[in-house]
Design an enzyme around this catalytic site. Structure first.
Site, PDB file in Angstrom:
ATOM      1  N   ARG A   1     -26.930  48.654   2.018  1.00 19.03           N
ATOM      2  CA  ARG A   1     -27.268  47.240   1.933  1.00 19.03           C
ATOM      3  C   ARG A   1     -28.757  46.969   1.767  1.00 19.03           C
ATOM      4  NH1 ARG A   1     -24.337  44.817   7.127  1.00 19.03           N
ATOM      5  NH2 ARG A   1     -25.728  43.084   6.675  1.00 19.03           N
TER       6      ARG A   1
ATOM      7  N   HIS B   1     -17.912  44.780  -4.423  1.00 18.43           N
ATOM      8  CA  HIS B   1     -18.756  44.468  -3.262  1.00 18.43           C
ATOM      9  C   HIS B   1     -18.055  43.460  -2.355  1.00 18.43           C
ATOM     10  CE1 HIS B   1     -22.749  44.707  -1.404  1.00 18.43           C
ATOM     11  NE2 HIS B   1     -22.630  43.420  -1.123  1.00 18.43           N
TER      12      HIS B   1
ATOM     13  N   TYR C   1     -22.450  25.424  -9.990  1.00 21.79           N
ATOM     14  CA  TYR C   1     -23.275  24.591 -10.851  1.00 21.79           C
ATOM     15  C   TYR C   1     -24.197  25.405 -11.761  1.00 21.79           C
ATOM     16  CZ  TYR C   1     -21.894  20.912  -7.589  1.00 21.79           C
ATOM     17  OH  TYR C   1     -21.171  20.046  -6.830  1.00 21.79           O
TER      18      TYR C   1
END
Length: 824
Positions: free
Chosen positions: A41, A87, A130
Site C-alpha cells: 500500500r 484492488h 462527475y
C-alpha cells in the site's frame, strides 16, 4: 456461555477452545499488518516508482483501451473496474490515487489525462461520477511491452486474473514524479525531478558505471518542482542524493511591480511545492492581525485559468518592497521546506536510496525488460520463420502437396503424409493444411521470400543484442533518450545557492527585519547570461580583488560587472534598447574568496524577459551622472545621460529602426574611446566626445560606415587609462556554415595596433580572412587577458596575443560561443 468439553453426538454445535498467548498473537498480527501496509500500500517500487494501487490503475486502464487517442470515460467506471479485478481495498483509495496521477501541480509528468474538476491545492476534486479520465501519453511508456513478456505477472486477489508485478517503465518514474506515503514505522517523501535531466544522468551511468555523485549531479543539479519556484540552498540536496535523506527550502517566484502609479506591490507567480494561494493569504492575514507582519496594505488573488497563478500583495507607502518580501519569506509559506526521505522497495524490502542507487535499481530493471523483450521477439521470429520456410516448400511443389492432401482419407493422415513426403514438422504441416488457395500465387512466393530474408536479418540482429550486454545497454540508453525527447519539458524550478530565511520567534524583531542591510557589493553578469553578486568590505581601501576558483569552473567569463550596494537600484540594458531597473538584494550571494558564477541564476529568468531574443548586454549604475554609450547592429551610436532617465521600472533608451538591435553598451565618460567591429572585419575606434548626448527617445547618430551586407558584431568602450592593456579578439568563419558547427580561426591583437579614425568612417581591417572564410562570427575588445567560453560556460583556448592587426587567424579546436574578461 460454557459448554461441555464432550457434547452429545447429536449436538449440532461443536466448539474447540484453544488457549492463545495474547502477546504472541498481537505481535504476529501486527507484523503481518505492517508488512501488508509496507509492501502492498504505502511504499513505491524502486523500479517503476509506483505503489500497487497506482500500478493497478494504469494496467486496468490500459486493458480497458483508454489510450490518449480515444475518448474519456467516467472515473467511476475506471474505479469500479480496477476495484473489481485488481484492488479490492475500496473505491476511495483508488479514486484518490487516480486523481493524484492526473494533477499537474502534484506530478512533474502526469500519467492520467483528466477531464473535469480534479481539484486544486486548496480544494478537493469532484466526485468520480462527475469526472472523466484516460491515460496520458507518458503512461503509454510506462506500460509499453506488457504483451511481450517483459515482466512477471502475478495472480490478482482472487486468482481470477493476472496483473503485472511491476510495469516496464520506459523512464525513471520514481525520480521524475516522486512519491509520498506513510507506512508502519517508516515513511517516504520523494521529490520530483526533470525528466530530461534524470535521463541524462541515467545514460551517463550506463556509459560510466563508476560515475561519482558529483558527476551525476552535473546532469541532475537538483529537484524540478511542478509548481516552479526557486530552491535556495543546495547543501541539503546533495546530502539527500548521497544518503537518501536531506532537506531544502523553496521560495515563491516573486517580482516587484508597480501596482498603481504610486504604489508598489509583490506579484507572486509561482509558489513552493504543494502550497496553495489560499494558505498563503490566510497566513499573511494572521500575521498582519497579530502585528507580526508589517508593511502590507492588501492581498488580491488574480489567479485564473488563462494567466495562471497571480497573487498581488500591496505594499504600504514608505516600506521597502524588498524588506517586506524578506519578512514574508520568514513568516509565511512563501518559503517552505521539503524533507527528502528516499524510501522505496527493492526486492520486496524497504531501503533508503541515494541518487546513484535509485538510478542503478532502475537501470537494472530496464536492462531486464529489454533483455526479456528481445528474447520474446527472437522466439516469435523463429516461430514465424519456421512457418514461412514450410510455406515456401509447399509453394515450390504445390501440385504434389495438393495430390497428397486429395488422396488422404482424413486430416490426420494428410498431415502425417505431408510430414513424411516433404520432411516437414507437425507445425508446418498443420499450417499448410490451413493454407488458403489465394496464397498460391507467384507474388505470394516473392512476398514469403522477402519475409524470410527479413526474419533472418532480424533474428541475427536480436541474437547479437542478446549476446552482447553492451548492445543491450546501448538500446536502453537510446530508448531513454527517445522518452526524454518525447515527454521531457524544460526546467521550471530555479536553483540558487543563496541562504534561506531564518524564522524569528519573537514578534519584536519584525521591525528590525524590515531593515535590510545596504552593504557594498559587486554584481557580475557572465557571458553566458548568469548573474550573481559578491559582498565587499564595508569600507574598501583601494581596489578589491575577487578571487576566481582554483579550478576553472563554468560561467567564469564576465560580460559586465558593477560596484554598487545590495539595496541600490541599478539598470540592465538589453538588446532591444530597454533599461530595466532592479536591486541586487535578491541575487545569489557568492563568497569573494572563490567566485563561481555557475551558482548564479539566469538573468533572463531573474528579470523575467518576455522574449528569448532579448538579451542583457550590460549592467549600469543609475546613481552617478555618467553617460551610457550604445552601439547597434546597423552601425548607430548613441550616448545618453542617466540623469535623463524617467522614473519608471523599465523604459527605452534608444529609438531603434526596424530590423536593428543593440549589440553593446558601456558606461563611461568623454575621455573614453568607442569601438565598433563589423562582420566584414572592419574595426573603428573614435573618441566618445565626438558623440553628443541625446534624450531617451532619440535614435542616435551614424557610428560606423558599413559596407554592403555587413553588420556590427561588437561594440564597447575603452577607458583612456586602459588602452595600453586592451586586446582585440576576432573569430572568423564562413557565413554559409551552420552556426556553432565550424570553430573557425581566431586572432588576438593589441588594441594599440589599431589607429583611431573619425566617427562615421569605415575603420581599418582587423583580420585577414582565410580561404573559405568571409565574415567575423565573434569579436571582443577589453582588458587582457580575454576568456573564451562555450555555450555551457566551459573555457575554450584562444591563440597567444601579439598578432598584427590585419593578420590571418589561427584555427580553433572548438567552437567559441562568447568572450569576456576574467574574474579578478
Amino acid at each position: 456461555m460454557t459448554r461441555a468439553k464432550n457434547p452429545p453426538a447429536d449436538d449440532p454445535i461443536v466448539e474447540r477452545i484453544e488457549d492463545v498467548d495474547v502477546a504472541t498473537e498481537m505481535q504476529g498480527s501486527f507484523l503481518e499488518y505492517a508488512y501488508s501496509v509496507i509492501y502492498s500500500r504505502a511504499l513505491p517500487d524502486a523500479r517503476d516508482g509506483l505503489k500497487p494501487v497506482q500500478r493497478r490503475i494504469l494496467f486496468g486502464m490500459s486493458e480497458m483501451g483508454l489510450r490518449p487517442d480515444r475518448g474519456h470515460v467516467k472515473s467511476s467506471r475506471v474505479v469500479g473496474d480496477v476495484m473489481g479485478k485488481y484492488h479490492p481495498h475500496g473505491d476511495t483509495a483508488i479514486y484518490d490515487a487516480l486523481v493524484r496521477m492526473a494533477q499537474p501541480f502534484t506530478l512533474r509528468v502526469p500519467l492520467i489525462d483528466g477531464h473535469g474538476n480534479f481539484g486544486s491545492l486548496d480544494d478537493g476534486p469532484a466526485a468520480p461520477r462527475y469526472t472523466e479520465a484516460r491515460l496520458a501519453a507518458p503512461a503509454l511508456a510506462m506500460t509499453d511491452g506488457l504483451d511481450e513478456d517483459v515482466v512477471d505477472f502475478v495472480p490478482n486477489y482472487d486468482n481470477s486474473a493476472q496483473q503485472p508485478d511491476v510495469l516496464p517503465a520506459a523512464y525513471p518514474n520514481l525520480l521524475v514524479n516522486g512519491a509520498s506515503g506513510i507506512a508502519v514505522g517508516m515513511a517516504t517523501n520523494m521529490v520530483p525531478h526533470n525528466l530530461i535531466e534524470v535521463v541524462g544522468a541515467a545514460r551517463h551511468l550506463i556509459a560510466h558505471p563508476d560515475a561519482t555523485l558529483d558527476e551525476l549531479m552535473e546532469f541532475v543539479p537538483g529537484p524540478d518542482l511542478p509548481s516552479g519556484g526557486t530552491i535556495v540552498g543546495l547543501a541539503g540536496i546533495k546530502d539527500a542524493y548521497a544518503t537518501g535523506r536531506g532537506s531544502f527550502k523553496t521560495r515563491a517566484r516573486v517580482s516587484i511591480e508597480s501596482v498603481t502609479a504610486r504604489k508598489m506591490g509583490l506579484v507572486v507567480t509561482e509558489l513552493p511545492y504543494l502550497v496553495g494561494p489560499e494558505k498563503v493569504i490566510e497566513k499573511i492575514k494572521d500575521g498582519v492581525n497579530a502585528k507580526k507582519i508589517s508593511g502590507i496594505s492588501d492581498v488580491t488573488d488574480l489567479t485564473d485559468r488563462t494567466n495562471g497563478l497571480r497573487l498581488v500583495i500591496g505594499i504600504k507607502t514608505g516600506f521597502s518592497p524588498e524588506a517586506v518580501l524578506e519578512q514574508l519569506y520568514r513568516l509565511t509559506p512563501l518559503e517552505d521546506s521539503f524533507n527528502i526521505n528516499n524510501v522505496a522497495l527493492v526486492g520486496g524490502s524497504p531501503e533508503t536510496l541515494g541518487l546513484r542507487e535509485l538510478l542503478q535499481v532502475y537501470l537494472a530493471h530496464r536492462i531486464s525488460v529489454v533483455t526479456r523483450r528481445s528474447q520474446f521477439r527472437l522466439a516469435r521470429r523463429h516461430e514465424r520463420l519456421h512457418l514461412v520456410e514450410g510455406l515456401l516448400i509447399a509453394i515450390l511443389d504445390i501440385d504434389e502437396v495438393i495430390q497428397v492432401i486429395r488422396t488422404s482419407d482424413e486430416a490426420d493422415q494428410a498431415r502425417t503424409r505431408l510430414m513424411d513426403v516433404f520432411d516437414l514438422t507437425q507445425v508446418q504441416a498443420e499450417y499448410i493444411l490451413e493454407l488458403r488457395l489465394r496464397r498460391l500465387t507467384k507474388f505470394s512466393r516473392i512476398e514469403l521470400e522477402t519475409e524470410r530474408d527479413r526474419l533472418r536479418a532480424e533474428i541475427e540482429e536480436l541474437e547479437e543484442i542478446l549476446a552482447n550486454r553492451h548492445r543491450i545497454e546501448a538500446l536502453v540508453s537510446d530508448e531513454l533518450a527517445e522518452a526524454a525527447e518525447r515527454y521531457g519539458t524544460p526546467r521550471r524550478t530555479l536553483l540558487t545557492d543563496a541562504s534561506p530565511s531564518v524564522a524569528r520567534a519573537a514578534a519584536k524583531h519584525a521591525a528590525v527585519a524590515l531593515e535590510v542591510a545596504d552593504v557594498p557589493c559587486r554584481v557580475f553578469l557572465s557571458a553566458t547570461g548568469r548573474i550573481a553578486r559578491v559582498d565587499l568590505p564595508e569600507r574598501p581601501e583601494g581596489p578589491v580583488t575577487i578571487t576566481p576558483p582554483a579550478r576553472r569552473s563554468r560561467h567564469d567569463a564576465i560580460r559586465s560587472s558593477l560596484d554598487t550596494t545590495s539595496r541600490a537600484e541599478i539598470g540592465a540594458l538589453t538588446s532591444l534598447g530597454r533599461l530595466i531597473r532592479f536591486t541586487p538584494v535578491d541575487l545569489p550571494m557568492l563568497p569573494p574568496t572563490s567566485v563561481q558564477l555557475g551558482a548564479g541564476i539566469r538573468v533572463a529568468d531573474y528579470l523575467a524577459l518576455p522574449s528569448k531574443d532579448e538579451k542583457v548586454l550590460a549592467l549600469v549604475s543609475l546613481d552617478a551622472d555618467r553617460s551610457i554609450a550604445l552601439g547597434t547592429k546597423l552601425g548607430i551610436v548613441k550616448r545618453v545621460s542617466t540623469g535623463a532617465f524617467p522614473n519608471r521600472p523599465e523604459f527605452e533608451v534608444i529609438g531603434l529602426k526596424a530590423g536593428d538591435e543593440v549589440v553593446g553598451a558601456v558606461q563611461g565618460d568623454e575621455a573614453d574611446e568607442l569601438v565598433f567591429v563589423a562582420s566584414d572585419a572592419q574595426l573603428l575606434r573614435f573618441p566618445a566626445a565626438s558623440v553628443r548626448p541625446q534624450g531617451c527617445p532619440a535614435g542616435g547618430m551614424a557610428g560606423i560606415n558599413l559596407a554592403g551586407g555587413a553588420h556590427v558584431v561588437h561594440f564597447t568602450g575603452v577607458p583612456a587609462d586602459a588602452a595600453a592593456d586592451a586586446v582585440v579578439v576576432t573569430i572568423a568563419t564562413s557565413s554559409e556554415t551552420l552556426l556553432g558547427t565550424d570553430p573557425g580561426s581566431a586572432k588576438v591583437s593589441a588594441f594599440t595596433e589599431f589607429p583611431a579614425k573619425g566617427r562615421a568612417t569605415g575603420g581599418v581591417r582587423a583580420q585577414r580572412f582565410l580561404k573559405g572564410e568571409d565574415a567575423l562570427h565573434l569579436a571582443w575588445v577589453g582588458r587582457s587577458p580575454a576568456l573564451a567560453v562555450d555555450l555551457d560556460g566551459s573555457a575554450r583556448q584562444l591563440p597567444d596575443g601579439g598578432a598584427r592587426r590585419d593578420a590571418s587567424g589561427q584555427s580553433l579546436d572548438a567552437v567559441v560561443a562568447a568572450i569576456g574578461s576574467r574574474i579578478g
